[in-house]
Motif scaffolding. Structure first.
Motif, PDB file in Angstrom:
ATOM      1  N   SER A   1      10.546 -14.778  -2.341  1.00  0.00           N
ATOM      2  CA  SER A   1       9.566 -15.839  -2.552  1.00  0.00           C
ATOM      3  C   SER A   1       8.207 -15.346  -2.061  1.00  0.00           C
ATOM      4  O   SER A   1       7.179 -15.550  -2.690  1.00  0.00           O
ATOM      5  CB  SER A   1       9.990 -17.094  -1.797  1.00  0.00           C
ATOM      6  N   LEU A   2       8.252 -14.631  -0.930  1.00  0.00           N
ATOM      7  CA  LEU A   2       7.025 -14.083  -0.320  1.00  0.00           C
ATOM      8  C   LEU A   2       6.402 -13.005  -1.218  1.00  0.00           C
ATOM      9  O   LEU A   2       5.224 -13.060  -1.545  1.00  0.00           O
ATOM     10  CB  LEU A   2       7.458 -13.485   1.025  1.00  0.00           C
ATOM     11  N   PHE A   3       7.213 -12.039  -1.600  1.00  0.00           N
ATOM     12  CA  PHE A   3       6.747 -10.925  -2.438  1.00  0.00           C
ATOM     13  C   PHE A   3       7.746 -10.771  -3.599  1.00  0.00           C
ATOM     14  O   PHE A   3       8.790 -10.115  -3.455  1.00  0.00           O
ATOM     15  CB  PHE A   3       6.680  -9.630  -1.614  1.00  0.00           C
TER      16      PHE A   3
ATOM     17  N   ARG B   1      -7.162   3.891   2.567  1.00  0.00           N
ATOM     18  CA  ARG B   1      -7.280   3.285   1.223  1.00  0.00           C
ATOM     19  C   ARG B   1      -5.951   2.676   0.767  1.00  0.00           C
ATOM     20  O   ARG B   1      -5.460   2.944  -0.344  1.00  0.00           O
ATOM     21  CB  ARG B   1      -7.749   4.311   0.197  1.00  0.00           C
ATOM     22  N   LEU B   2      -5.361   1.894   1.622  1.00  0.00           N
ATOM     23  CA  LEU B   2      -4.057   1.290   1.299  1.00  0.00           C
ATOM     24  C   LEU B   2      -4.237   0.021   0.473  1.00  0.00           C
ATOM     25  O   LEU B   2      -5.179  -0.747   0.702  1.00  0.00           O
ATOM     26  CB  LEU B   2      -3.307   0.953   2.581  1.00  0.00           C
ATOM     27  N   GLY B   3      -3.329  -0.188  -0.463  1.00  0.00           N
ATOM     28  CA  GLY B   3      -3.350  -1.408  -1.273  1.00  0.00           C
ATOM     29  C   GLY B   3      -2.593  -2.509  -0.551  1.00  0.00           C
ATOM     30  O   GLY B   3      -1.381  -2.417  -0.351  1.00  0.00           O
ATOM     31  N   VAL B   4      -3.319  -3.567  -0.134  1.00  0.00           N
ATOM     32  CA  VAL B   4      -2.686  -4.679   0.594  1.00  0.00           C
ATOM     33  C   VAL B   4      -2.146  -5.688  -0.412  1.00  0.00           C
ATOM     34  O   VAL B   4      -2.766  -5.948  -1.434  1.00  0.00           O
ATOM     35  CB  VAL B   4      -3.716  -5.347   1.540  1.00  0.00           C
ATOM     36  N   LEU B   5      -0.969  -6.218  -0.097  1.00  0.00           N
ATOM     37  CA  LEU B   5      -0.314  -7.167  -1.001  1.00  0.00           C
ATOM     38  C   LEU B   5      -0.283  -8.550  -0.351  1.00  0.00           C
ATOM     39  O   LEU B   5       0.409  -8.739   0.657  1.00  0.00           O
ATOM     40  CB  LEU B   5       1.122  -6.684  -1.266  1.00  0.00           C
TER      41      LEU B   5
END
Ligand code: FAD
Length: 445
Positions: free
Chosen positions: A326-328, A78-82
């Motif tokens: 810029s990416l995250f 149940r990982l939160g993907v960014l």
């Protein structure tokens, strides 16, 4: 000998490979413990919070593909993907001291002759020899401009390697298979088909993944348990592992999820030929130099995009530079910019050993004219990956077959990790899962 614990499987190495392997084994009802040398699980996957910045020690992101092993683990844990910010789609390649936006400025990168030469490729029918070098194959198929200006950068970005030494079928197995079936590199690239893969990280950074795996495994992960020696089974069918504190641990099966070099050192006393095959794995040491700037240091605005790569012919101090903030965007404090340079690699390993100040100055000087930077960084961090990135060079597939052959003489011994069948996060997870499934099958048969 103190029989401290007797897991059915001892997994040596608590990087991503070891954690996934043990978790898959346990989920299949096989008792497995992980012996990790350091005080932290995750190996090179490590997210550091420092001065308001979120800095990755190893991978910055991964390619997320629906239905892959990694995707299944993401769901299971149940990982939160960014996803990355939209602006981060742009990727650049260095040419004559300028950054060219790909694919928009591909004609500028290759020139009319290079484009013409490359476009002829689709007319022919490619024959693929997976044992040739990446450079030889692309140079013959697409011409010297593609090889020197595009492929070289691409190989640097993934492998920090030397395209003239990397083995086509081992380093790029998916692409090789696609070229084999479509008979053309261009058709393989642009012909569609194949699953969509998206760049992503996790909400708390890349370390969310090993952290969740370690939590899932609980006390089965034994930190600060460096395995110093292995004793293969005698008549009692049990492996004996001795850890640095002098304790002995017994197991019915052993998975070595360390680098090939460490596996080779552990196995050499019992099987010198296997030890030698494992020790022969070349690697590319790498330094990552993370620089923090105030936004005001970029009068034309902070760089937007994924980052840039520098082909060897540009003779840049850096192999490339990622634009993490810029990416995250949350990877830098408000009003600041994070840039992350890669230095060294297979062709310049000596640069990794330069002092921190020299590395920081070298990176800043390389970036200044390219990104229009007018002020020095306000913070920096240097990390050295001396074990580096394993290189699947000419002869890798043959060496793997020889390793598999020798492993047949050691039932209950398995190898996984980034030294063998893929270096990316998704590939490492897939291999560890495959090894665990096969081992669980043999132990419960
Ligand atoms: C700088 C860098 C950037 C990268 N960027 C990306 C990226 O952006 N995207 C991507 O997909 N991949 C990337 N990768 C590749 C990917 O992160 C790695 O290939 C993968 O994480 C390796 O996992 P592993 O478990 O095989 O090895 P490791 O993470 O090296 O784990 C091996 C573990 O074994 C332990 N160990 C060693 N010896 C012993 C012993 N004797 N006893 C017990 N334990 C021992 C070590 O402490 C370590 O924890 C990058 C790698 C690096 C180095």
């Amino acid at each position: 000998m103190s029989d401290v614990s007797a897991p059915r499987v001892a997994v040596v190495g608590g990087g991503l490979a070891g954690l996934v392997c043990a978790a898959e084994l346990r989920d299949r009802g096989v008792d497995a413990d992980v012996f990790e040398a350091t005080g932290r699980a995750g190996g090179v996957v490590h997210t550091i919070a420092e001065g308001g910045y979120q800095i990755e020690w190893g991978p910055q992101s991964f390619l997320w593909e629906a239905g892959s092993s990694l995707d299944r683990w993401i769901q299971r844990l149940r990982l939160g993907v960014l996803p990355p910010a939209d602006a981060a789609r742009a990727r650049y390649v260095l040419k004559d001291g300028r950054l060219l936006n790909l694919p928009r400025e591909l004609p500028k990168l290759l020139g009319p002759l290079g484009l013409l030469r490359a476009s002829r490729e689709a007319l022919g029918r490619a024959r693929v020899d997976p044992t040739q070098s990446v450079d030889a194959f692309f140079r013959a198929r697409l011409g010297p401009r593609v090889a020197d200006r595009l492929l070289d950068a691409f190989v640097t970005g993934i492998w920090a390697g030397d395209p003239a030494r990397l083995e086509l079928g081992s380093a790029f197995p998916r692409l090789t298979a696609k070229v084999e079936s479509s008979r053309s590199v261009l058709r393989a690239f642009f012909g569609g088909g194949g699953a969509r893969r998206r760049t992503a990280s996790f909400v708390g950074g890349m370390e969310d993944l090993p952290e969740a795996l370690a939590e899932h495994l609980g006390p089965a992960v034994k930190l600060e348990h460096r395995v110093q020696s292995l004793l293969p089974p005698g008549s009692d069918d049990r492996w004996v592992l001795r850890t640095a504190d002098g304790e002995a641990h017994v197991a019915r099966a052993v998975v070595l999820a360390t680098s090939a070099h460490v596996a080779g050192t552990l196995l050499a006393p019992h099987d010198p030929a296997l030890g030698e095959l494992l020790a022969a794995q070349p690697t590319a040491p790498l330094a990552t130099v993370t620089l923090g700037y105030r936004s005001g240091a970029f009068p034309e605005g902070p760089p937007e995009g994924f980052g840039f790569l520098a082909p060897e012919q540009e003779q840049s101090f850096v192999l490339g530079c990622l634009f993490p903030s810029s990416l995250f965007p949350l990877t830098a404090p408000s009003g600041c910019v994070q840039l992350r340079c890669m230095v060294g690699g297979r062709r310049h390993p000596e640069r990794v050993e330069k002092g921190d100040a020299e590395l920081v100055a070298g990176c800043h000087t390389a970036l200044e004219p390219l990104l229009g930077i007018t002020r020095a960084p306000v913070t920096w961090r240097v990390d050295r990956h001396r074990e580096g990135i394993p290189q699947y060079e000419l002869g890798h597939a043959t060496r793997l077959r020889a390793i598999d052959e020798r492993l047949r003489g050691h039932p209950g011994l398995r190898l996984t990790g980034n030294s063998y069948r893929g270096i990316s996060v998704p590939d490492v997870v897939a291999d560890a899962e495959r090894v665990a499934i096969a081992l669980a099958g043999s132990l419960t048969a």
